[in-house]
Motif scaffolding. Structure first.
Motif, PDB file in Angstrom:
ATOM      1  N   ALA A 186       0.834  -1.208   0.000  1.00 58.87           N
ATOM      2  CA  ALA A 186       0.000   0.000   0.000  1.00 58.87           C
ATOM      3  C   ALA A 186       0.863   1.250   0.000  1.00 58.87           C
ATOM      4  CB  ALA A 186      -0.920   0.013   1.219  1.00 58.87           C
ATOM      5  N   ALA A 187       0.304   2.323  -0.551  1.00 65.07           N
ATOM      6  CA  ALA A 187       0.913   3.648  -0.464  1.00 65.07           C
ATOM      7  C   ALA A 187       0.177   4.425   0.620  1.00 65.07           C
ATOM      8  CB  ALA A 187       0.809   4.376  -1.803  1.00 65.07           C
ATOM      9  N   VAL A 188       0.924   5.165   1.426  1.00 69.47           N
ATOM     10  CA  VAL A 188       0.334   5.911   2.535  1.00 69.47           C
ATOM     11  C   VAL A 188       0.674   7.390   2.397  1.00 69.47           C
ATOM     12  CG1 VAL A 188       0.193   6.171   5.036  1.00 69.47           C
ATOM     13  CG2 VAL A 188       0.611   3.904   4.044  1.00 69.47           C
ATOM     14  N   VAL A 189      -0.342   8.232   2.438  1.00 69.80           N
ATOM     15  CA  VAL A 189      -0.151   9.675   2.469  1.00 69.80           C
ATOM     16  C   VAL A 189      -0.700  10.181   3.799  1.00 69.80           C
ATOM     17  CG1 VAL A 189      -0.671  11.893   1.393  1.00 69.80           C
ATOM     18  CG2 VAL A 189      -0.358   9.859  -0.035  1.00 69.80           C
ATOM     19  N   ALA A 190       0.164  10.819   4.579  1.00 69.15           N
ATOM     20  CA  ALA A 190      -0.237  11.357   5.884  1.00 69.15           C
ATOM     21  C   ALA A 190      -0.136  12.872   5.853  1.00 69.15           C
ATOM     22  CB  ALA A 190       0.647  10.789   6.986  1.00 69.15           C
ATOM     23  N   VAL A 191      -1.176  13.538   6.319  1.00 65.67           N
ATOM     24  CA  VAL A 191      -1.207  14.999   6.414  1.00 65.67           C
ATOM     25  C   VAL A 191      -1.401  15.357   7.887  1.00 65.67           C
ATOM     26  CG1 VAL A 191      -2.356  17.122   5.679  1.00 65.67           C
ATOM     27  CG2 VAL A 191      -2.214  15.162   4.110  1.00 65.67           C
ATOM     28  N   SER A 192      -0.410  16.019   8.456  1.00 69.32           N
ATOM     29  CA  SER A 192      -0.427  16.304   9.896  1.00 69.32           C
ATOM     30  C   SER A 192      -0.307  17.799  10.153  1.00 69.32           C
ATOM     31  CB  SER A 192       0.717  15.571  10.603  1.00 69.32           C
ATOM     32  OG  SER A 192       0.687  14.184  10.306  1.00 69.32           O
ATOM     33  N   ASP A 193      -1.015  18.275  11.154  1.00 67.06           N
ATOM     34  CA  ASP A 193      -0.919  19.678  11.550  1.00 67.06           C
ATOM     35  C   ASP A 193      -0.616  19.777  13.036  1.00 67.06           C
ATOM     36  OD1 ASP A 193      -3.388  19.914  13.239  1.00 67.06           O
ATOM     37  OD2 ASP A 193      -4.412  19.491  11.358  1.00 67.06           O
ATOM     38  N   VAL A 244      -7.824   8.868  11.103  1.00 70.63           N
ATOM     39  CA  VAL A 244      -7.299  10.062  11.758  1.00 70.63           C
ATOM     40  C   VAL A 244      -6.860   9.736  13.175  1.00 70.63           C
ATOM     41  CG1 VAL A 244      -9.615  10.748  12.558  1.00 70.63           C
ATOM     42  CG2 VAL A 244      -7.812  12.471  12.381  1.00 70.63           C
ATOM     43  N   GLU A 245      -5.790  10.386  13.591  1.00 66.28           N
ATOM     44  CA  GLU A 245      -5.362  10.388  14.984  1.00 66.28           C
ATOM     45  C   GLU A 245      -5.284  11.844  15.414  1.00 66.28           C
ATOM     46  OE1 GLU A 245      -1.682   8.356  15.365  1.00 66.28           O
ATOM     47  OE2 GLU A 245      -2.488   6.395  14.765  1.00 66.28           O
ATOM     48  N   SER A 246      -5.834  12.149  16.581  1.00 63.72           N
ATOM     49  CA  SER A 246      -5.872  13.544  16.997  1.00 63.72           C
ATOM     50  C   SER A 246      -5.843  13.663  18.513  1.00 63.72           C
ATOM     51  CB  SER A 246      -7.144  14.214  16.451  1.00 63.72           C
ATOM     52  OG  SER A 246      -7.137  15.590  16.719  1.00 63.72           O
ATOM     53  N   LYS A 247      -5.179  14.712  18.987  1.00 60.98           N
ATOM     54  CA  LYS A 247      -5.150  15.028  20.401  1.00 60.98           C
ATOM     55  C   LYS A 247      -5.391  16.522  20.564  1.00 60.98           C
ATOM     56  CE  LYS A 247      -2.134  11.342  22.146  1.00 60.98           C
ATOM     57  NZ  LYS A 247      -0.908  11.033  22.919  1.00 60.98           N
ATOM     58  N   VAL A 248      -6.282  16.852  21.461  1.00 62.41           N
ATOM     59  CA  VAL A 248      -6.608  18.260  21.697  1.00 62.41           C
ATOM     60  C   VAL A 248      -5.352  19.011  22.138  1.00 62.41           C
ATOM     61  CG1 VAL A 248      -7.960  19.857  23.107  1.00 62.41           C
ATOM     62  CG2 VAL A 248      -9.007  17.747  22.259  1.00 62.41           C
ATOM     63  N   GLY A 249      -5.098  20.127  21.469  1.00 58.02           N
ATOM     64  CA  GLY A 249      -3.936  20.941  21.793  1.00 58.02           C
ATOM     65  C   GLY A 249      -2.648  20.490  21.144  1.00 58.02           C
ATOM     66  N   LYS A 250      -2.671  19.331  20.486  1.00 56.88           N
ATOM     67  CA  LYS A 250      -1.458  18.780  19.860  1.00 56.88           C
ATOM     68  C   LYS A 250      -1.548  18.765  18.338  1.00 56.88           C
ATOM     69  CE  LYS A 250       0.568  17.301  23.744  1.00 56.88           C
ATOM     70  NZ  LYS A 250       1.957  17.494  24.178  1.00 56.88           N
ATOM     71  N   GLY A 251      -2.762  18.619  17.807  1.00 53.04           N
ATOM     72  CA  GLY A 251      -2.930  18.569  16.366  1.00 53.04           C
ATOM     73  C   GLY A 251      -3.555  17.264  15.899  1.00 53.04           C
ATOM     74  N   SER A 252      -3.657  17.132  14.574  1.00 50.92           N
ATOM     75  CA  SER A 252      -4.310  15.968  13.970  1.00 50.92           C
ATOM     76  C   SER A 252      -3.467  15.427  12.830  1.00 50.92           C
ATOM     77  CB  SER A 252      -5.688  16.351  13.432  1.00 50.92           C
ATOM     78  OG  SER A 252      -6.505  16.901  14.437  1.00 50.92           O
ATOM     79  N   SER A 253      -3.594  14.120  12.582  1.00 47.94           N
ATOM     80  CA  SER A 253      -2.894  13.486  11.472  1.00 47.94           C
ATOM     81  C   SER A 253      -3.872  12.580  10.731  1.00 47.94           C
ATOM     82  CB  SER A 253      -1.712  12.658  11.983  1.00 47.94           C
ATOM     83  OG  SER A 253      -1.031  12.057  10.902  1.00 47.94           O
ATOM     84  N   PHE A 254      -4.086  12.892   9.458  1.00 47.40           N
ATOM     85  CA  PHE A 254      -4.974  12.098   8.601  1.00 47.40           C
ATOM     86  C   PHE A 254      -4.122  11.213   7.711  1.00 47.40           C
ATOM     87  CE2 PHE A 254      -7.657  15.513   9.926  1.00 47.40           C
ATOM     88  CZ  PHE A 254      -8.930  15.003   9.951  1.00 47.40           C
ATOM     89  N   ARG A 255      -4.517   9.941   7.564  1.00 52.60           N
ATOM     90  CA  ARG A 255      -3.759   8.988   6.741  1.00 52.60           C
ATOM     91  C   ARG A 255      -4.677   8.394   5.682  1.00 52.60           C
ATOM     92  NH1 ARG A 255      -1.038   4.453   9.896  1.00 52.60           N
ATOM     93  NH2 ARG A 255       0.587   4.525   8.315  1.00 52.60           N
ATOM     94  N   VAL A 256      -4.207   8.457   4.444  1.00 54.61           N
ATOM     95  CA  VAL A 256      -4.899   7.819   3.327  1.00 54.61           C
ATOM     96  C   VAL A 256      -4.054   6.637   2.890  1.00 54.61           C
ATOM     97  CG1 VAL A 256      -5.676   8.052   0.941  1.00 54.61           C
ATOM     98  CG2 VAL A 256      -6.018   9.933   2.566  1.00 54.61           C
TER      99      VAL A 256
END
Length: 260
Positions: A186-193, A244-256
């Protein structure tokens, strides 16, 4: 005679079983039709609600320009505002049409092998203008992966949404990270803020249509509330997964995750 009676009974049982199956299929179809009808009504109500305010704004601005002899610079400012609000309405209409096509099974995909890294880099470039207004840096960690078979236009829509959301929900002077890697087949694209993060209690609603969460864009940017729902459905149409993985105050990371 006995054999003949058994044959009649077997045929009767088969007929009854077939009838029960048919009734079950009809009941399931009715439930699905009811769900689609409810979804349609929900869409119409939300669309009318979300379009009413911007349409009112456009009308008010147009009336102001017609009724008052404004200087050229003020007219130009009003025209910029009309263009901005019109773009918001067009985005909403396009999202509604996309979701309608997906829900009705009429989404057409034009599948071909593409260079996923090239596509992601292209979409990042287009988002850098909006990011620059907030002094947000977008970093791209690109590994080499084999070509991925997908609809290039639809997958561009996926990455546009995820990257623009990362910018919208990030504070100024922060970073957005985009990573492309291979994971097995698989190919994985992660977008994190490094933004506000999403409360755990709201994560289950994140990919729902018209979901309204407590988290808001950091600079007053607008959102139709349909983007992530469309992302999920497009990725699933490609036999992929989005999470998605996310923590309040830390940001979020979405993975396709897309199959190679």
């Amino acid at each position: 005679m006995t054999d003949g009676g058994a044959g009649v009974d077997d045929a009767k049982h088969e007929t009854e079983d077939g009838l029960r199956r048919r009734i079950g299929e009809l009941e399931a179809a009715n439930v699905r039709l009811s769900e689609l009808n409810e979804l349609k009504n929900h869409f119409l109500g939300m669309a009318a609600h979300d379009l009413r305010n911007p349409l009112g704004s456009v009308k008010g601005l147009a009336d102001l320009m017609l009724e008052m002899n404004l200087p050229a610079d003020q007219q130009r400012e009003l025209l910029h505002e009309v263009s901005r609000v019109s773009t918001q309405m067009l985005d909403l209409v396009n999202d509604l049409l996309d979701l309608s096509a997906i829900e009705s099974g009429q989404l057409e995909l034009h599948i071909a092998p593409i260079d996923l890294g090239e596509l992601v880099e292209e979409r990042i470039h287009l988002q850098r203008i909006a990011a620059g207004r907030k002094h947000i840096e977008i970093n791209f960690d690109r590994q080499t992966v084999p070509p991925v078979r997908c609809d290039r236009e639809r997958m561009a829509q996926v990455f546009d949404n995820l990257i623009s959301n990362a910018v919208k929900f990030s504070p100024s002077y922060t970073k957005v990270s985009v990573e492309l890697s291979a994971l097995g087949v698989a190919a994985v694209v992660a977008v994190s803020d490094r933004g506000q993060g999403i409360p755990e209690a709201e994560l289950h609603r994140l990919f729902g249509a018209f979901s309204r969460l407590s988290v808001r864009p950091t600079a007053g940017e607008k959102s139709t509330g349909l983007g992530l729902s469309i992302v999920k459905r497009i990725v699933e149409e490609h036999d992929g997964v989005v999470g998605v993985e996310s923590k309040v105050g830390k940001g979020s990371s979405f993975r396709v995750i897309l199959p190679l």
